[in-house]
Design a protein around this motif. Structure first.
Motif, PDB file in Angstrom:
ATOM      1  N   MET B   1       0.833  -1.209   0.000  1.00 22.70           N
ATOM      2  CA  MET B   1       0.000   0.000   0.000  1.00 22.70           C
ATOM      3  C   MET B   1       0.861   1.250   0.000  1.00 22.70           C
ATOM      4  O   MET B   1       1.803   1.375   0.766  1.00 22.70           O
ATOM      5  N   LYS B   2       0.536   2.127  -0.925  1.00 23.20           N
ATOM      6  CA  LYS B   2       1.295   3.370  -0.983  1.00 23.20           C
ATOM      7  C   LYS B   2       0.487   4.458  -0.275  1.00 23.20           C
ATOM      8  O   LYS B   2      -0.628   4.753  -0.672  1.00 23.20           O
ATOM      9  N   VAL B   3       1.050   4.970   0.732  1.00 18.67           N
ATOM     10  CA  VAL B   3       0.373   6.083   1.388  1.00 18.67           C
ATOM     11  C   VAL B   3       1.127   7.352   1.024  1.00 18.67           C
ATOM     12  O   VAL B   3       2.298   7.496   1.322  1.00 18.67           O
ATOM     13  N   VAL B   4       0.437   8.198   0.293  1.00 16.85           N
ATOM     14  CA  VAL B   4       1.088   9.425  -0.138  1.00 16.85           C
ATOM     15  C   VAL B   4       0.672  10.538   0.802  1.00 16.85           C
ATOM     16  O   VAL B   4      -0.487  10.909   0.836  1.00 16.85           O
ATOM     17  N   PRO B   5       1.577  11.026   1.613  1.00 17.29           N
ATOM     18  CA  PRO B   5       1.191  12.087   2.542  1.00 17.29           C
ATOM     19  C   PRO B   5       0.917  13.382   1.786  1.00 17.29           C
ATOM     20  O   PRO B   5       1.502  13.625   0.736  1.00 17.29           O
ATOM     21  N   SER B   6       0.001  14.168   2.305  1.00 13.00           N
ATOM     22  CA  SER B   6      -0.266  15.449   1.649  1.00 13.00           C
ATOM     23  C   SER B   6       0.811  16.416   2.110  1.00 13.00           C
ATOM     24  O   SER B   6       0.920  16.747   3.277  1.00 13.00           O
ATOM     25  N   ARG B   7       1.611  16.823   1.158  1.00 12.22           N
ATOM     26  CA  ARG B   7       2.727  17.685   1.510  1.00 12.22           C
ATOM     27  C   ARG B   7       2.263  19.132   1.522  1.00 12.22           C
ATOM     28  O   ARG B   7       2.026  19.704   0.473  1.00 12.22           O
ATOM     29  N   SER B   8       2.124  19.656   2.675  1.00  7.95           N
ATOM     30  CA  SER B   8       1.700  21.041   2.894  1.00  7.95           C
ATOM     31  C   SER B   8       0.595  21.451   1.900  1.00  7.95           C
ATOM     32  O   SER B   8       0.684  22.449   1.220  1.00  7.95           O
ATOM     33  N   LYS B 262      -6.832  -4.786   4.418  1.00 10.19           N
ATOM     34  CA  LYS B 262      -5.785  -3.949   5.009  1.00 10.19           C
ATOM     35  C   LYS B 262      -6.056  -2.460   4.749  1.00 10.19           C
ATOM     36  O   LYS B 262      -5.898  -1.629   5.639  1.00 10.19           O
ATOM     37  N   TYR B 263      -6.496  -2.152   3.515  1.00  9.14           N
ATOM     38  CA  TYR B 263      -6.843  -0.753   3.219  1.00  9.14           C
ATOM     39  C   TYR B 263      -7.910  -0.245   4.180  1.00  9.14           C
ATOM     40  O   TYR B 263      -7.794   0.836   4.767  1.00  9.14           O
ATOM     41  N   VAL B 264      -8.956  -1.051   4.356  1.00  9.13           N
ATOM     42  CA  VAL B 264     -10.072  -0.624   5.209  1.00  9.13           C
ATOM     43  C   VAL B 264      -9.596  -0.412   6.637  1.00  9.13           C
ATOM     44  O   VAL B 264      -9.851   0.628   7.256  1.00  9.13           O
ATOM     45  N   VAL B 265      -8.853  -1.406   7.145  1.00 10.65           N
ATOM     46  CA  VAL B 265      -8.393  -1.326   8.530  1.00 10.65           C
ATOM     47  C   VAL B 265      -7.442  -0.142   8.719  1.00 10.65           C
ATOM     48  O   VAL B 265      -7.558   0.621   9.683  1.00 10.65           O
ATOM     49  N   ASP B 266      -6.517   0.019   7.775  1.00 16.91           N
ATOM     50  CA  ASP B 266      -5.546   1.115   7.900  1.00 16.91           C
ATOM     51  C   ASP B 266      -6.237   2.485   7.877  1.00 16.91           C
ATOM     52  O   ASP B 266      -5.893   3.377   8.658  1.00 16.91           O
ATOM     53  N   ILE B 267      -7.192   2.634   6.971  1.00 18.23           N
ATOM     54  CA  ILE B 267      -7.867   3.939   6.876  1.00 18.23           C
ATOM     55  C   ILE B 267      -8.667   4.207   8.149  1.00 18.23           C
ATOM     56  O   ILE B 267      -8.628   5.299   8.711  1.00 18.23           O
ATOM     57  N   ARG B 269      -8.052   3.075  11.063  1.00 23.64           N
ATOM     58  CA  ARG B 269      -7.109   3.366  12.149  1.00 23.64           C
ATOM     59  C   ARG B 269      -6.635   4.817  12.069  1.00 23.64           C
ATOM     60  O   ARG B 269      -6.552   5.510  13.082  1.00 23.64           O
ATOM     61  N   MET B 270      -6.380   5.263  10.838  1.00 22.20           N
ATOM     62  CA  MET B 270      -5.909   6.647  10.705  1.00 22.20           C
ATOM     63  C   MET B 270      -6.952   7.646  11.202  1.00 22.20           C
ATOM     64  O   MET B 270      -6.627   8.644  11.811  1.00 22.20           O
ATOM     65  N   PHE B 271      -8.216   7.349  10.912  1.00 19.23           N
ATOM     66  CA  PHE B 271      -9.265   8.246  11.413  1.00 19.23           C
ATOM     67  C   PHE B 271      -9.364   8.155  12.930  1.00 19.23           C
ATOM     68  O   PHE B 271      -9.571   9.156  13.608  1.00 19.23           O
ATOM     69  N   ASP B 272      -9.211   6.948  13.470  1.00 18.48           N
ATOM     70  CA  ASP B 272      -9.286   6.765  14.921  1.00 18.48           C
ATOM     71  C   ASP B 272      -8.176   7.506  15.644  1.00 18.48           C
ATOM     72  O   ASP B 272      -8.378   8.075  16.707  1.00 18.48           O
ATOM     73  N   GLU B 273      -6.977   7.483  15.018  1.00 22.02           N
ATOM     74  CA  GLU B 273      -5.828   8.107  15.668  1.00 22.02           C
ATOM     75  C   GLU B 273      -5.990   9.619  15.773  1.00 22.02           C
ATOM     76  O   GLU B 273      -5.447  10.251  16.665  1.00 22.02           O
ATOM     77  N   SER B 274      -6.714  10.179  14.804  1.00 16.38           N
ATOM     78  CA  SER B 274      -6.853  11.632  14.837  1.00 16.38           C
ATOM     79  C   SER B 274      -7.739  12.017  16.012  1.00 16.38           C
ATOM     80  O   SER B 274      -8.831  11.503  16.182  1.00 16.38           O
ATOM     81  N   ASP B 275      -7.246  12.897  16.828  1.00 13.51           N
ATOM     82  CA  ASP B 275      -7.990  13.268  18.031  1.00 13.51           C
ATOM     83  C   ASP B 275      -9.167  14.183  17.728  1.00 13.51           C
ATOM     84  O   ASP B 275     -10.041  14.373  18.542  1.00 13.51           O
ATOM     85  N   GLU B 276      -9.174  14.763  16.510  1.00  9.65           N
ATOM     86  CA  GLU B 276     -10.191  15.774  16.227  1.00  9.65           C
ATOM     87  C   GLU B 276     -11.550  15.152  15.971  1.00  9.65           C
ATOM     88  O   GLU B 276     -12.564  15.681  16.382  1.00  9.65           O
ATOM     89  N   THR B 277     -11.611  14.054  15.233  1.00 13.76           N
ATOM     90  CA  THR B 277     -12.900  13.660  14.683  1.00 13.76           C
ATOM     91  C   THR B 277     -13.354  12.262  15.028  1.00 13.76           C
ATOM     92  O   THR B 277     -14.536  12.019  15.179  1.00 13.76           O
ATOM     93  N   GLY B 278     -12.426  11.318  15.134  1.00 12.46           N
ATOM     94  CA  GLY B 278     -12.856   9.944  15.256  1.00 12.46           C
ATOM     95  C   GLY B 278     -13.177   9.386  13.892  1.00 12.46           C
ATOM     96  O   GLY B 278     -13.053  10.053  12.892  1.00 12.46           O
ATOM     97  N   SER B 279     -13.575   8.129  13.882  1.00 14.35           N
ATOM     98  CA  SER B 279     -13.782   7.437  12.616  1.00 14.35           C
ATOM     99  C   SER B 279     -15.044   7.928  11.917  1.00 14.35           C
ATOM    100  O   SER B 279     -16.068   8.145  12.554  1.00 14.35           O
ATOM    101  N   PRO B 280     -14.966   8.080  10.615  1.00 11.29           N
ATOM    102  CA  PRO B 280     -16.205   8.341   9.906  1.00 11.29           C
ATOM    103  C   PRO B 280     -17.003   7.063   9.797  1.00 11.29           C
ATOM    104  O   PRO B 280     -16.417   5.982   9.899  1.00 11.29           O
ATOM    105  N   SER B 281     -18.232   7.186   9.591  1.00  8.50           N
ATOM    106  CA  SER B 281     -19.205   6.087   9.487  1.00  8.50           C
ATOM    107  C   SER B 281     -19.197   5.196  10.711  1.00  8.50           C
ATOM    108  O   SER B 281     -18.478   4.287  10.858  1.00  8.50           O
TER     109      SER B 281
END
Lengths: 261, 281
Positions: B1-8, B262-267, B269-281
């Motif tokens: 899986m390629k995760v491309v970070p948003s660069r600024s 893996k894509y589903v779980v990783d995404i 997790r990324m939403f869960d890790e963010s303290d602002e919003t929590g997971s969508p759906s």
């Protein structure tokens, strides 16, 4: 064969009219008042009125003024109401003007209009026009306001210009509401028609009614009331047919029972 | 899986080898400020930059209130951004256009038109002759699985059927880009799954560019070539993820595919890790 539900629906209005006449008959027999003829006496006077050429011309003149006043009012009010519903600026300009005119009984303006335009057809038609316009404007306004924005967006994406969106999306989408206003307008047209002829006595159904009242011909008075009422029922029935045809797409599919047995 | 970070916020796409990159939509530092009822200013979108290639199926995924629909409306030309600009094929977007066909969660069908009338509306507006427009529309109605319902009015249809009509109505005037605003959000789970399958089947035939807004991780991964993850308050792009799964995709195969899982779980997790919003759906 008609189903019991259909049969009930067909009979109900007949039952209502017969019931009303029966109550009237009993009431007038009980009161024994000269100025309150029985229902049967009033009904007997109807053929005399309708058989009289002069009276018929009067009634037809009334209906003509009403049709013109109603028609012009609808043609004027629908576009104005729709524009108000879709443009805040147009609404902000016209709303206060309409709110000033709305509570004024239109017949109360008659004496003034008579001074300007005389007692003829123009004055009476103008009063009918005023009476019909307000509910039609109001309902067109509300109907246009309620049109779903996404529907307009869909139209815009298909290349409809603002004017096309008003005519081809807002107008049909608001039509059920507009026609509710027109129905109220139709009843008001009948009311203003009679009151205008009461104030400017010259011709018309109202003229026959109030002349008979002056001369104490109470059976004629009540016969005219029945005739005007019948005109109301007839016009409303015609209107309802047209309306049902135009907005079939929006009607609920099923009867709405209060209980399920 | 390629995760491309948003660069600024200045996101540059990694070129997929099989298809040369040809940008159809470019979103350049778009921000949107709304006046709230309390006369405060709410920053709905902050400096969003995104490029979408022709023929790509791109999902914008995020929690409700992250401005993802607003971003879609800006591309549609229905809303003008407070600052920044969006372009289609190099032309600045100033309003709605035939090249971008919206499909809304609310269906937005014309209730006074039958199914056929709704689908024919666009072609007729473009001046296609009635006979041709009707033939094309009937074929489209069949394609979305509504053969036999041509003369029904929208009120007589279920939600899923309405959305099928809305899709056919938009496809009928051949927009180059489909803008789908949570199109299956109002539908029950079963209907939603069926429409996702059918949308993929239809899409895999002609591969129109699709911009698809959703708050469902499964839906985004299942459908997309690329998932744009957004965070809210203010709406920003967190991450853009290429979904490297083979096509044509079949649900029963994909759900068992560890890469999909893996894509589903990783995404998530990324939403869960963010303290602002929590997971969508």
């Amino acid at each position: 064969m008609m189903s019991p539900a259909t049969l009930t629906r067909r009979i109900a209005p007949v039952l209502a009219c017969v019931g009303l006449l029966a109550v009237w008959q009993v009431a007038s027999l009980a009161l024994k008042n000269d100025s309150f003829p029985t229902a049967i006496e009033a009904i007997r006077a109807i053929p005399d009125i309708l058989g009289d050429k002069e009276a018929l011309i009067n009634i037809l003149a009334s209906l003509r003024r009403m049709a013109i006043g109603f028609g012009v009012a609808v043609l004027f009010s629908i576009p104005l109401g729709l524009l108000m519903g879709r443009s805040r600026a147009v609404a902000a300009f016209f709303n206060p003007l309409l709110m000033i005119i709305y509570p004024v009984p239109k017949a109360a303006l008659m004496p003034i209009i008579m001074l300007w335009l005389g007692v003829g057809d123009v004055t009476k038609t103008l009063v009918i026009f005023l009476g019909v316009s307000l509910p039609v404007i109001y309902h067109s306004f509300e109907g246009a306001k309620a049109v779903e924005e996404k529907m307009l967006w869909s139209g815009a994406a298909m290349g409809l210009s603002p004017l096309q969106r008003l005519v081809r999306i807002v107008l049909p989408a608001a039509l059920p509401e507009i026609l509710t206003g027109c129905r109220t307008g139709l009843v008001l047209a009948l009311i203003t028609m009679i009151t205008s002829e009461m104030i400017a006595r010259q011709s018309g159904a109202g003229n026959i009614l109030f002349n008979a009242l002056d001369m104490g011909q109470y059976d004629t008075v009540f016969a005219m009331i029945i005739i005007v009422g019948a005109m109301g029922i007839g016009l409303d029935a015609i209107f309802e047919r047209v309306r049902a045809r135009l907005v079939r797409w929006s009607e609920p599919q099923f009867d709405m029972p209060l209980s399920f047995s | 899986m390629k995760v491309v970070p948003s660069r600024s916020n200045e996101w540059v796409r990694s070129v997929t080898p099989q298809k040369p990159a040809s940008a159809i939509i470019e979103i350049d530092r778009v921000s949107q400020v709304f006046q709230t009822s309390t006369r405060k200013e709410h920053l709905a979108l902050s400096e969003i930059s995104l490029t979408i290639e022709e023929g790509a199926f791109v999902s914008i995924l995020g929690p409700s209130g992250c401005g993802k629909s607003t971003l879609l409306y800006i591309v549609g030309g229905f809303v003008s951004p407070t600052s920044g600009a969006a372009k289609i094929k190099g032309q600045a977007i100033t309003g709605p256009g035939l090249d971008r066909g919206p499909v809304f969660q609310e269906f937005a069908l014309f209730p006074w038109k039958t199914v056929l009338g709704n689908v024919m509306y666009g072609p007729r507006q473009q001046g296609v002759r009635a006979i041709e427009a009707e033939a094309q529309s009937r074929a489209l109605i069949e394609m979305v699985g509504l053969k036999g319902y041509e003369n029904f009015y929208p009120k007589e249809l279920s939600g899923g059927m309405k959305q099928r009509v809305a899709l056919a109505r938009t496809l009928a005037y051949h927009p180059e880009v489909l803008l789908m605003d949570e199109p299956f959000g109002a539908l029950d789970a079963h209907t939603r799954t069926r429409l996702q399958n059918d949308l993929l089947n239809i899409w895999e035939r002609d591969r129109k560019t699709v911009l698809f807004v959703t708050h469902s991780v499964d839906e985004a991964v299942f459908l997309s070539d690329k998932v744009v993850m957004m965070s809210k308050s203010p709406g920003r792009i967190r991450q853009v993820i290429d979904i490297d799964l083979p096509r044509p995709r079949r649900r029963n195969e994909l759900l068992l595919d560890p890469r999909y899982q893996k894509y589903v779980v990783d995404i998530e997790r990324m939403f869960d890790e963010s303290d602002e919003t929590g997971s969508p759906s």
